[in-house]
Design a protein around this motif. Structure first.
Motif, short mmCIF file in Angstrom:
data_model
loop_
_atom_site.label_atom_id
_atom_site.label_comp_id
_atom_site.label_asym_id
_atom_site.label_seq_id
_atom_site.Cartn_x
_atom_site.Cartn_y
_atom_site.Cartn_z
N THR A 1 0.84 -1.20 0.00
CA THR A 1 0.00 0.00 0.00
C THR A 1 0.87 1.24 0.00
OG1 THR A 1 -1.73 -1.13 1.25
CG2 THR A 1 -1.80 1.27 1.23
N CYS A 2 0.53 2.23 -0.82
CA CYS A 2 1.28 3.49 -0.86
C CYS A 2 0.90 4.38 0.31
CB CYS A 2 1.00 4.23 -2.17
SG CYS A 2 1.72 3.44 -3.63
N ARG A 3 1.91 4.81 1.06
CA ARG A 3 1.69 5.69 2.21
C ARG A 3 2.56 6.94 2.07
NH1 ARG A 3 -1.36 2.54 5.34
NH2 ARG A 3 -0.97 0.29 5.39
N PRO A 4 2.15 8.04 2.72
CA PRO A 4 2.94 9.28 2.62
C PRO A 4 4.31 9.13 3.28
CG PRO A 4 0.72 9.71 3.44
CD PRO A 4 0.91 8.23 3.48
N ARG A 5 5.31 9.77 2.69
CA ARG A 5 6.63 9.83 3.32
C ARG A 5 6.57 10.83 4.47
NH1 ARG A 5 10.79 7.46 0.39
NH2 ARG A 5 10.26 6.88 -1.76
N GLY A 6 7.27 10.51 5.56
CA GLY A 6 7.21 11.33 6.75
C GLY A 6 8.06 12.59 6.65
N ASP A 7 7.60 13.67 7.28
CA ASP A 7 8.37 14.89 7.37
C ASP A 7 9.26 14.83 8.61
OD1 ASP A 7 9.29 17.44 6.81
OD2 ASP A 7 7.29 18.22 6.36
N LEU A 8 10.02 15.88 8.87
CA LEU A 8 10.93 15.93 10.00
C LEU A 8 10.18 15.63 11.29
CD1 LEU A 8 13.89 16.61 10.79
CD2 LEU A 8 13.12 18.94 11.22
N GLY A 9 10.67 14.62 12.03
CA GLY A 9 10.07 14.24 13.30
C GLY A 9 8.99 13.20 13.20
N ALA A 10 8.55 12.86 12.01
CA ALA A 10 7.48 11.87 11.85
C ALA A 10 7.98 10.48 12.22
CB ALA A 10 6.97 11.89 10.41
N ALA A 11 7.08 9.66 12.72
CA ALA A 11 7.43 8.28 13.06
C ALA A 11 7.72 7.49 11.79
CB ALA A 11 6.30 7.63 13.84
N CYS A 12 8.66 6.56 11.88
CA CYS A 12 9.03 5.75 10.72
C CYS A 12 9.54 4.41 11.22
CB CYS A 12 10.10 6.45 9.88
SG CYS A 12 11.60 6.85 10.80
N GLU A 13 9.67 3.49 10.30
CA GLU A 13 10.22 2.19 10.62
C GLU A 13 11.08 1.74 9.45
OE1 GLU A 13 8.89 -2.30 12.10
OE2 GLU A 13 7.39 -0.81 11.55
N GLY A 14 12.24 1.20 9.76
CA GLY A 14 13.13 0.75 8.71
C GLY A 14 14.24 -0.07 9.30
N ILE A 15 15.30 -0.28 8.52
CA ILE A 15 16.43 -1.08 8.96
C ILE A 15 17.68 -0.23 8.92
CG2 ILE A 15 17.80 -3.15 8.53
CD1 ILE A 15 15.39 -4.34 7.13
N GLY A 16 18.29 -0.02 10.07
CA GLY A 16 19.62 0.57 10.15
C GLY A 16 19.81 1.91 9.49
N GLY A 17 18.82 2.81 9.53
CA GLY A 17 19.03 4.15 9.02
C GLY A 17 18.53 4.39 7.62
N THR A 18 17.86 3.43 6.99
CA THR A 18 17.31 3.68 5.67
C THR A 18 16.20 4.71 5.78
OG1 THR A 18 15.80 1.81 5.94
CG2 THR A 18 17.85 1.40 4.77
N GLY A 19 15.96 5.46 4.72
CA GLY A 19 15.00 6.55 4.78
C GLY A 19 13.81 6.39 3.88
N GLU A 20 13.42 5.17 3.54
CA GLU A 20 12.34 4.97 2.58
C GLU A 20 11.04 5.60 3.04
OE1 GLU A 20 10.96 0.95 2.03
OE2 GLU A 20 10.65 1.29 -0.09
N GLY A 21 10.76 5.55 4.35
CA GLY A 21 9.51 6.11 4.85
C GLY A 21 9.56 7.59 5.12
N CYS A 22 10.68 8.24 4.83
CA CYS A 22 10.85 9.67 5.09
C CYS A 22 11.01 10.44 3.78
CB CYS A 22 12.09 9.90 5.97
SG CYS A 22 12.06 9.00 7.55
N ARG A 23 10.67 11.71 3.81
CA ARG A 23 10.82 12.52 2.61
C ARG A 23 12.30 12.62 2.22
NH1 ARG A 23 13.16 17.27 3.76
NH2 ARG A 23 12.74 18.37 5.70
#
Length: 442
Positions: free
Chosen positions: A196-218
């Protein structure tokens, strides 16, 4: 291409830390002023009239950037000037431009030229103007549903074909909550999360990933976690974090899943310290604890690392990705990039030879072969060349439609080498020309 696109693709991301050590190192130092003096300038008002003019201006800038960033030696500039336009032909860009699958944008071309001339060697991907990774100033021109041969030809879409194998442009999913998978990615402002396509997070938004990847962040942000335990040299399992800016000088840092670190692109993570921190890249003459520690125009010469003895699992089964941390045996020294014939240390893990050269057993920097040079494998030949298995000499790679000689060598003789002279395709034994080699999945 088997070989790099002359430093540009390497330059747009932080240098991998696959050889970072785990031992004490010196304090931070200022960047090299000598490196800054290597950066040329370009007329900011320059607007190439067409793609040919843009390519003519970009080629020397790409080659000079490759020299400045230590990817090739200064003696290889003439070869680079020959090889770079050839890459555009081999990769199909020239054919796609003639077919109207790209359009030329003079303003974008000017931005690309300025980037090639002035940007430092270590640059974050999002800082690169769109369209500058291959041919300066080209934008995609194929709408969804149109015929294509490469993903870069599609306007807000992805091509179902690849490298001369025909396909159609499939539109990206642009709606929040829309379906996504490997063949149907989300648009840039979204990311694919469990189909499912979800919005990328802005500064401070919660995210989940592996070891510093930024896929869920802008773009420009990484999914960061508190440094609250765990090995600092080992990427951490997936966990909740928040979207944050890359770390700055003096801030604690760690390795990420892509064998990079989470420092800003202009810094490096000093894994030579007990508690790694981000540092400015080091000037000439300073001891360097890792291959990516030196400022632009310099390389870590004489670095010795331990054998690949420490291996960590990053991801649980069914997929296991391993990351190796090699202990420091002897620091190198940041020195200006050498050239063909320069003295080097064969047994060292890193030398001041340019990245595309090797340090021979005779302790001399050796360049890859030009056309007609003897070779044992493709690695011995320069860009746009391959090692012909029959003659064991470097020969030019061929693009679609060019005359060719059918390959008679078997797989055992070719091994991992190209053998077939046609880069994207195969030599048709009847037509004796390079033709696309498209399977059912292309």
């Amino acid at each position: 291409m088997r070989h790099s696109l002359l430093a540009l693709l390497v330059a747009v991301a932080c240098t991998p830390n696959t050889t970072d050590p785990v031992s004490a190192g010196p304090p931070a130092a200022a960047p090299s002023p000598a490196a800054a003096s290597l950066v040329p300038s370009v007329n900011a008002d320059l607007r190439p009239r067409d793609a040919a003019a843009s390519a003519a201006l970009a080629t020397p800038l790409r080659c000079d950037r490759a020299i400045r960033c230590g990817e090739i030696g200064a003696s290889e500039r003439e070869r680079c000037l020959r090889a770079t336009p050839r890459e555009s032909v081999l990769n199909g860009t020239e054919r796609a431009l003639k077919a109207g699958r790209y359009r030329f944008d003079p303003e974008l071309a000017a931005d690309c030229l300025k980037f090639l001339a002035e940007a430092p060697c270590h640059v974050a991907y999002e800082a690169v103007p769109d369209g500058c990774l291959s041919d300066a100033g080209l934008r995609p021109a194929v709408p969804p549903g149109g015929a294509c041969e490469h993903k870069d030809e599609c306007i807000d879409g992805i091509c179902t074909g690849s490298y001369a194998c025909p396909g159609v442009c499939r539109a990206l999913t642009s709606e929040v909550g829309g379906r996504c998978d490997w063949d149907t990615p989300c648009s840039e402002h979204l990311f694919c999360d469990g189909g499912t396509c979800r919005p990328r997070g802005d500064l401070g938004a919660a995210c989940e990933g592996i070891g510093g990847t930024g896929e869920g962040c802008r773009p420009g942000l990484l999914c960061q976690y508190p440094l609250d335990g765990g090995h600092p040299h080992k990427p951490q399992p997936a966990r909740l974090g928040s979207c944050q800016l890359p770390r700055g000088v003096g801030q604690p840092c760690r390795r990420t899943v892509h064998d990079h670190d989470d420092c800003a692109a202009e810094y490096f993570c000093d894994f030579g310290l007990a508690t790694p921190v981000c540092r400015a890249r080091l000037p000439s003459g300073v001891a360097c604890p890792s291959v990516d520690a030196c400022a632009d125009g310099l390389r870590c010469d004489g670095l010795w690392l331990a054998d690949h003895s420490t291996v960590y699992d990053i991801v649980e089964l069914p997929i296991i990705k391993r990351d190796e941390v090699r202990a420091l045996v002897r620091s190198g020294v940041c020195r200006p990039v050498a050239d063909q014939g320069s003295a080097c240390e064969f047994t060292a893990d890193a030398t001041h030879c340019p990245a595309d050269m090797r340090c021979s057993e005779d302790n001399v920097c050796v360049a890859r072969g030009d056309t007609g040079s003897a070779c044992e494998s493709d690695r011995d030949c320069g860009d746009t060349l391959y090692c012909d298995a029959a003659s064991r000499t470097c020969r030019p790679q061929l693009h679609l439609g060019e005359p060719c000689s059918p390959v008679t060598m078997d797989d055992d003789a070719c091994g991992f080498d190209t053998c077939d002279p046609c880069l994207f395709g195969t030599c048709d034994p009847r037509a004796r020309r390079c033709v696309p080699d498209c399977g059912p999945d292309d």
